[in-house]
Design an enzyme around this catalytic site. Structure first.
Site, PDB file in Angstrom:
ATOM      1  CD  GLU A 269      -2.431   1.368   2.665  1.00  0.00           C
ATOM      2  OE1 GLU A 269      -3.438   2.056   2.761  1.00  0.00           O
ATOM      3  OE2 GLU A 269      -2.064   0.789   3.780  1.00  0.00           O
ATOM      4  CE  LYS A 346      -7.065   1.589   4.029  1.00  0.00           C
ATOM      5  NZ  LYS A 346      -5.798   2.258   4.570  1.00  0.00           N
ATOM      6  CB  CYS A 380      -3.845  -1.270   4.732  1.00  0.00           C
ATOM      7  SG  CYS A 380      -2.927  -1.168   6.312  1.00  0.00           S
TER       8      CYS A 380
END
Length: 516
Positions: A269, A346, A380
């Site tokens: 990321e 995300k 993440c």
């Protein structure tokens, strides 16, 4: 002078593919007041493509049919549509099931004179005979029940009058003509079906070519590729002087994993924040992220070119990207070796991302179809939300890629433990890739902590401790693992525990809301 004959329009029934998705959704919109969203259709095709069909007339999809396999015990007990089909995603599909179960049939009302439904039923019978299954069953609607119940008093009496041809039910009468029998009445099968008052008649067709005691346990065809080699890059952040230097580093790692014949490589990321080290002075956080978005097109072009040149599917970490409304999202760019490019935002920015960089959360989460089967990407923090991975597994994902960026051990372990839990509860593989090193003049990248890894479910067929490979903490490194999809496939359906199959869809489910 003879007349030239005009060829008759061609009508074809074939297996559905994910390329048909948009047209199937359009068809659903023409039929249902609340049409299907993409994820359930994607799940139906990914879980059992052999049982999904489309009717194509003059190059236009005018019908769609979805089917799954299940066991006799489950098929013939009382159930609801949500419970049987996992709310339409078909993650309950049982590859060695001895019955076909009808999930969906939809036909464009303008083409109902072409016997599309009859053709779909014929395809299901052929499939059942091919695999020597015991039969076909499903819950059939009773669309005239709400108008006739006062006259017939009970659902069972209504069915008997339809069987006696004293009431012509457009659905049940058709199914009886197709050789199906009424097995039982299913209350609350589909509560939103007000015309049927929530009831369904469970219909059944017995395969005349198979003795019930000798029904085959034949499986569906094997995954497209039984073994998938994945690589994870634990990337060292270091100061660079130009984009060309970044390109050289990225190319080096892609070249290496290609030499090892990897099918996938995952980068961390926000590893592109390294580009900010080219600035002469440290920028304020929000200004720095805006600067970084200017490299989006170059990054996408770079990894698109590398994926094709080195014949490897690339999950290019994530990169701050400006979207149409002007906001910035943390987006993973996925470049496949066939030239296709996908993006995955995300969904949950961390509090720090929102505060310092004004990063907005995305709203779409879809599986990505690759030459090695469906995959999903969770960036993440997203892996710490179990609903997201469940949504991807429902759509058919086998491998989840998790690019991450954490600054210290506690943050890393939140991601690591969550990823391991996702591998266990979804019986899937999870690939984690993180940053190491430091960038003193780049905000939030001054320190890093990572131990990248490739995780498996915890069962006898997999690696000890559920870890296929891991890195030395905080050292630049590349790890590899061969992930067997056939082993995963067997574990989901005959392992020590059956997490995916044993979910109580009658009690809970993940529903992805369409954002207005």
């Amino acid at each position: 002078m003879s007349k030239r004959l005009t060829p008759r329009p061609k009508l074809v029934v074939r297996n559905a593919t994910l390329k048909d998705l948009d047209e199937i959704l359009e068809l659903s919109g023409r039929i249902y007041p609340e049409p299907y969203l993409a994820p359930p259709i994607r799940g139906q095709i990914n879980h059992y493509s052999e049982g999904c069909f489309v009717a194509v007339y003059e190059d236009k999809i005018i019908g769609y049919c979805a089917t799954m396999r299940t066991t006799e015990k489950k098929a013939l007990k009382r159930h609801t549509w949500i419970e049987m089909t996992a709310n339409g995603y078909c993650s309950t599909h049982k590859p060695d099931g001895d019955y076909l179960y009808g999930v969906e049939v939809m036909v464009d009302p303008h083409y109902r004179g072409l016997r599309i439904g009859e053709r779909f039923y014929s395809e299901r019978r052929n499939l059942c005979k091919h695999y020597r299954l015991k039969g076909i069953t499903f819950g059939g609607r009773l669309p005239l029940l709400s108008r006739r119940l006062k006259q017939t008093e009970t659902v069972q009496q209504y069915i008997e009058l339809v069987k006696a041809k004293k009431i012509k039910d457009p659905v049940l009468s058709f199914q009886l003509r197709q050789g199906f029998e009424v097995y039982q009445v299913l209350p609350n099968y589909l509560p939103e079906d007000t015309e049927s008052l929530g009831y369904a008649a469970q219909m059944i067709w017995h395969n005349p070519e198979v003795d019930a005691a000798e029904a085959s346990k034949s499986h569906q065809r094997a995954p497209r590729q039984a073994v998938v080699r994945v690589a994870s890059v634990q990337y060292q952040q270091r100061a660079i002087k130009s984009f060309e230097e970044f390109e050289q580093l990225a190319t080096y790692f892609v070249d290496v994993v290609s030499d090892y014949r990897s099918d996938f490589v995952c980068f961390p990321e926000l590893f592109t924040l390294q580009l900010l080290s080219m600035q002469s002075e440290k920028q304020p956080p929000e200004e720095a992220i805006a600067t970084l978005t200017e490299y989006t097109d170059q990054i996408k072009a770079l990894f698109h070119r590398l994926a094709i040149k080195y014949n490897v599917n690339i999950i290019a970490g994530s990169h701050p990207t400006k979207i149409r409304d002007g906001s910035i999202e943390n987006i993973s760019i996925i470049c496949l070796r066939d030239g296709a490019v996908h993006i995955q935002p995300k969904i949950h920015p961390t509090p720090s991302e929102r505060f310092w960089w004004n990063i907005a959360g995305g709203s779409k989460l879809n599986v990505i179809d690759t030459d090695c089967g469906p995959i999903g990407v969770l960036i993440c923090y997203d892996v710490e939300f179990p609903e997201l991975s469940r949504h991807l597994i429902d759509q058919g994902a086998n491998i989840l890629f998790v690019p991450f960026c954490t600054d210290e051990r506690q943050g890393y372990l939140r991601v690591r433990y969550s990823a391991q839990a996702r591998a266990v509860e979804n019986q899937c593989y999870v690939v984690m890739s993180g940053n190491v090193g430091n960038l003193p003049r780049v905000h939030a990248m001054d320190i890093q902590y990572a131990q990248s890894c490739i995780l498996t479910p915890c069962d006898f067929a997999f690696s000890r401790d559920g870890i296929a490979a891991d890195t030395t903490p905080n050292v630049e490194q590349v790890i590899f693992a061969d992930l067997r999809l056939d082993t995963l496939y067997e574990a989901r359906h005959s392992g020590t525990v059956l997490n995916v199959h044993d979910r109580r869809h009658d009690l809970y489910s993940v529903i992805w809301h369409k954002r207005k």
